[in-house]
Write a protein that holds these residues in place. Structure first.
Motif, PDB file in Angstrom:
ATOM      1  N   MET A 292       2.246   6.398  -7.334  1.00  0.00           N
ATOM      2  CA  MET A 292       1.357   7.450  -7.832  1.00  0.00           C
ATOM      3  C   MET A 292       2.044   8.816  -7.799  1.00  0.00           C
ATOM      4  O   MET A 292       1.838   9.651  -8.699  1.00  0.00           O
ATOM      5  CB  MET A 292       0.076   7.492  -7.002  1.00  0.00           C
ATOM      6  CG  MET A 292      -0.888   6.348  -7.283  1.00  0.00           C
ATOM      7  SD  MET A 292      -1.471   6.311  -9.004  1.00  0.00           S
ATOM      8  CE  MET A 292      -0.441   5.021  -9.711  1.00  0.00           C
TER       9      MET A 292
ATOM     10  N   SER B  69      -3.654   6.220  -2.125  1.00  0.00           N
ATOM     11  CA  SER B  69      -3.206   5.837  -3.469  1.00  0.00           C
ATOM     12  C   SER B  69      -4.364   5.837  -4.454  1.00  0.00           C
ATOM     13  O   SER B  69      -4.198   6.247  -5.614  1.00  0.00           O
ATOM     14  CB  SER B  69      -2.534   4.462  -3.424  1.00  0.00           C
ATOM     15  OG  SER B  69      -3.441   3.456  -2.999  1.00  0.00           O
TER      16      SER B  69
ATOM     17  N   ASN C  44      -8.135  15.730  -2.334  1.00  0.00           N
ATOM     18  CA  ASN C  44      -6.945  15.125  -1.723  1.00  0.00           C
ATOM     19  C   ASN C  44      -6.664  15.704  -0.346  1.00  0.00           C
ATOM     20  O   ASN C  44      -6.362  14.965   0.601  1.00  0.00           O
ATOM     21  CB  ASN C  44      -5.734  15.322  -2.636  1.00  0.00           C
ATOM     22  CG  ASN C  44      -5.668  14.311  -3.759  1.00  0.00           C
ATOM     23  OD1 ASN C  44      -5.369  13.150  -3.528  1.00  0.00           O
ATOM     24  ND2 ASN C  44      -5.954  14.745  -4.970  1.00  0.00           N
TER      25      ASN C  44
ATOM     26  N   ALA D  66       0.832  -1.204   0.000  1.00  0.00           N
ATOM     27  CA  ALA D  66       0.000   0.000   0.000  1.00  0.00           C
ATOM     28  C   ALA D  66       0.865   1.251   0.000  1.00  0.00           C
ATOM     29  O   ALA D  66       0.561   2.231  -0.703  1.00  0.00           O
ATOM     30  CB  ALA D  66      -0.926  -0.012   1.215  1.00  0.00           C
TER      31      ALA D  66
ATOM     32  N   ALA E 163       2.299   1.784  -3.402  1.00  0.00           N
ATOM     33  CA  ALA E 163       1.304   2.345  -4.318  1.00  0.00           C
ATOM     34  C   ALA E 163       1.270   3.866  -4.220  1.00  0.00           C
ATOM     35  O   ALA E 163       1.136   4.560  -5.232  1.00  0.00           O
ATOM     36  CB  ALA E 163      -0.079   1.757  -4.011  1.00  0.00           C
ATOM     37  N   VAL E 164       1.413   4.403  -3.019  1.00  0.00           N
ATOM     38  CA  VAL E 164       1.456   5.861  -2.845  1.00  0.00           C
ATOM     39  C   VAL E 164       2.689   6.437  -3.533  1.00  0.00           C
ATOM     40  O   VAL E 164       2.608   7.438  -4.262  1.00  0.00           O
ATOM     41  CB  VAL E 164       1.450   6.233  -1.344  1.00  0.00           C
ATOM     42  CG1 VAL E 164       1.670   7.734  -1.148  1.00  0.00           C
ATOM     43  CG2 VAL E 164       0.131   5.807  -0.704  1.00  0.00           C
TER      44      VAL E 164
ATOM     45  N   TRP F 218       4.267   8.963 -10.760  1.00  0.00           N
ATOM     46  CA  TRP F 218       3.459   9.164 -11.959  1.00  0.00           C
ATOM     47  C   TRP F 218       3.075  10.628 -12.108  1.00  0.00           C
ATOM     48  O   TRP F 218       3.209  11.225 -13.180  1.00  0.00           O
ATOM     49  CB  TRP F 218       2.215   8.286 -11.860  1.00  0.00           C
ATOM     50  CG  TRP F 218       1.479   8.053 -13.154  1.00  0.00           C
ATOM     51  CD1 TRP F 218       1.313   8.934 -14.187  1.00  0.00           C
ATOM     52  CD2 TRP F 218       0.830   6.851 -13.545  1.00  0.00           C
ATOM     53  NE1 TRP F 218       0.576   8.371 -15.188  1.00  0.00           N
ATOM     54  CE2 TRP F 218       0.269   7.076 -14.826  1.00  0.00           C
ATOM     55  CE3 TRP F 218       0.648   5.611 -12.937  1.00  0.00           C
ATOM     56  CZ2 TRP F 218      -0.464   6.104 -15.500  1.00  0.00           C
ATOM     57  CZ3 TRP F 218      -0.087   4.648 -13.612  1.00  0.00           C
ATOM     58  CH2 TRP F 218      -0.627   4.883 -14.878  1.00  0.00           C
TER      59      TRP F 218
ATOM     60  N   LEU G 157      -3.413   4.012   3.634  1.00  0.00           N
ATOM     61  CA  LEU G 157      -2.509   4.167   2.499  1.00  0.00           C
ATOM     62  C   LEU G 157      -3.184   3.802   1.183  1.00  0.00           C
ATOM     63  O   LEU G 157      -2.998   4.486   0.166  1.00  0.00           O
ATOM     64  CB  LEU G 157      -1.265   3.307   2.715  1.00  0.00           C
ATOM     65  CG  LEU G 157      -0.338   3.772   3.837  1.00  0.00           C
ATOM     66  CD1 LEU G 157       0.771   2.737   4.075  1.00  0.00           C
ATOM     67  CD2 LEU G 157       0.277   5.120   3.503  1.00  0.00           C
ATOM     68  N   PHE G 158      -3.978   2.731   1.170  1.00  0.00           N
ATOM     69  CA  PHE G 158      -4.701   2.386  -0.052  1.00  0.00           C
ATOM     70  C   PHE G 158      -5.691   3.485  -0.423  1.00  0.00           C
ATOM     71  O   PHE G 158      -5.907   3.769  -1.609  1.00  0.00           O
ATOM     72  CB  PHE G 158      -5.415   1.043   0.104  1.00  0.00           C
ATOM     73  CG  PHE G 158      -4.549  -0.142  -0.192  1.00  0.00           C
ATOM     74  CD1 PHE G 158      -3.868  -0.245  -1.397  1.00  0.00           C
ATOM     75  CD2 PHE G 158      -4.397  -1.164   0.733  1.00  0.00           C
ATOM     76  CE1 PHE G 158      -3.052  -1.346  -1.682  1.00  0.00           C
ATOM     77  CE2 PHE G 158      -3.595  -2.263   0.463  1.00  0.00           C
ATOM     78  CZ  PHE G 158      -2.921  -2.348  -0.745  1.00  0.00           C
TER      79      PHE G 158
ATOM     80  N   LEU H 203      -5.114   9.488  -5.348  1.00  0.00           N
ATOM     81  CA  LEU H 203      -4.117  10.007  -6.278  1.00  0.00           C
ATOM     82  C   LEU H 203      -4.294   9.398  -7.671  1.00  0.00           C
ATOM     83  O   LEU H 203      -4.140  10.075  -8.689  1.00  0.00           O
ATOM     84  CB  LEU H 203      -2.707   9.703  -5.755  1.00  0.00           C
ATOM     85  CG  LEU H 203      -2.276  10.439  -4.494  1.00  0.00           C
ATOM     86  CD1 LEU H 203      -0.923   9.924  -4.015  1.00  0.00           C
ATOM     87  CD2 LEU H 203      -2.208  11.938  -4.724  1.00  0.00           C
ATOM     88  N   ALA H 204      -4.627   8.105  -7.718  1.00  0.00           N
ATOM     89  CA  ALA H 204      -4.812   7.444  -9.012  1.00  0.00           C
ATOM     90  C   ALA H 204      -5.986   8.032  -9.773  1.00  0.00           C
ATOM     91  O   ALA H 204      -5.973   8.070 -11.013  1.00  0.00           O
ATOM     92  CB  ALA H 204      -5.013   5.942  -8.802  1.00  0.00           C
TER      93      ALA H 204
END
Length: 418
Positions: free
Chosen positions: A248, A375, A351, A241, A244-245, A251, A371-372, A378-379
């Motif tokens: 992102m 993410s 956010n 998790a 993943a943050v 990205w 955390l998920f 943000l996704a």
């Protein structure tokens, strides 16, 4: 065009630098290795004590290191790195950075004498290089600010922390303020910088590489925490998790922020120095520090999840760091890159609202769930935009332009197209 003794174009001349696209050289990448180590040492105390006092110490200790890196990067951008004198100069700076990195944890725990002495030595090393190589290399500015700063930093070694930090602040101000003033004169390099005669692509790449360093520190903290818990299932899931943050954030920065900054530099050449100063020299300092704090917080969350310990402090650190990062980017997008406020608020407000809720409920949340959630939020700003317009690479191939940020208008504002 001036030439070297071999008859080839001198790499220190603007014409030679503009004749081909510049990329980061091997010496610059070698130099960056020291900052990989330094940021790790600065993040470690924050992992142990994720309180606001540790964050302030991180800010104080990272600023001189950041200024060293910015100064070296700008000098290399304007002059190149091909000859032996410059290589010896950079290697000498790296030797000093070894000492600063070794003293960073000690400085964070209240004993900054060695760290301060090493920074003072770095200022004197720059002066020595300017004096010894003045016939072959541009000086880059006056020597007296560096000498004054070195004296103040050296003197701080004999003082307690509040007084020592005051001398640090004065020394850095003496060095930095004249550069930020943006007035031509003092040296040919300074004139070229103020007039915007820089390799913008190389500059964007170098600052992007530093962002990779701090994002990499986040991954290192996650892996270290998983390893320390013998790869417990809760640590692995929370680590994924956390990754993943980080993914992102990578990205968002490289597909949107970095591309938009390079587009703006190309579209507004008459404002190059102002943009470099605001977007890179100043504008990247807070994002780098907040990502470094986030890295420490992510490591703390993975550890807490595996050991079933309260994770409130670490989660609040992550929320504050990420909120400051996003807010800084939004201000930069509106003030410097010309994006309409109506395009920024739709992604910024949700956010920040999520991060505020998570910070308030931090003592009662499971780290992996928090955390998920971050993410996914943000996704939602990246993936739908990518589906609408394709990947940045596809967009550039089809239109010859770089991708724009998800909050950017469909057409560039007039200020970006003039």
């Amino acid at each position: 065009m001036s030439t070297s003794t071999s008859g080839e174009p001198d790499p220190r001349t603007p014409e030679a630098e503009r004749s081909k696209e510049r990329h980061a050289g091997w010496l610059e990448l070698f130099y960056d290795l020291l900052f990989v180590v330094l940021v790790a040492q600065l993040a470690h105390p924050l992992l142990q004590h994720p309180q606001w006092q540790a964050v302030l110490r991180l800010l104080v200790l990272f600023l001189p290191a950041w200024w060293m890196w910015v100064g070296s990067t700008l000098y290399t951008n304007l002059t190149g790195e091909a000859e032996a004198e410059r290589r010896l100069d950079v290697v000498a700076q790296m030797a000093i950075l070894v000492v600063m990195a070794g003293a960073a944890t000690q400085a964070a725990h209240g004993h900054p004498s060695l760290f301060a002495g090493a920074y003072a030595a770095s200022r004197l090393e720059v002066v020595a290089f300017r004096v010894l190589a003045r016939r072959r290399w541009p000086t880059g500015g006056a020597n007296w600010p560096l000498i004054v700063s070195a004296v103040l930093w050296a003197a701080s070694s004999f003082l307690d922390r509040p007084a020592a930090y005051l001398l640090w602040s004065v020394g850095l101000a003496v060095e930095i303020v004249p550069w930020l003033a943006g007035r031509p004169g003092g040296s040919s390099l300074r004139t070229r910088l103020v007039e915007g005669r820089v390799e913008s692509g190389h500059l964007v790449e170098r600052f992007g590489l530093f962002m990779i360093i701090v994002l990499g520190e986040g991954i290192a903290q996650i892996v270290a925490a998983i390893t320390a818990t013998d790869a417990a299932a809760s640590a692995v899931i929370t680590g994924l998790a956390a990754f993943a943050v980080v993914a992102m954030l990578w990205w968002l920065y490289f597909d949107f922020g970095s591309s938009a900054a390079e587009e703006t530099l190309s579209a507004r050449p008459e404002e190059t120095f102002r943009l470099i100063r605001s977007v890179f020299m100043i504008g990247h300092f807070l994002p780098v520090v907040t990502l470094l704090a986030l890295a420490a917080g992510l490591g703390g969350l993975v550890n807490s999840a595996a050991q079933d310990r309260p994770a409130g402090d670490a989660l609040r650190l992550c929320c504050v760091a990420l909120g400051a990062y996003l807010l800084n980017n939004a201000v930069t997008a509106v003030r410097m890159l010309g994006y309409p406020l109506g395009r920024v608020l739709p992604w910024l407000v949700p956010n920040l609202a999520l991060l505020l809720v998570l910070a308030l409920l931090a003592d009662h949340l499971i780290p992996m769930v928090a955390l998920f959630s971050v993410s996914v939020c943000l996704a939602m700003e990246t993936l739908p935009t990518m589906r609408r317009r394709g990947t940045p690479g596809q967009t550039r191939a089809a239109t010859g332009q770089r991708g724009s940020a998800p909050w950017a208008p469909r057409r560039w504002p007039t200020s970006l197209r003039r």
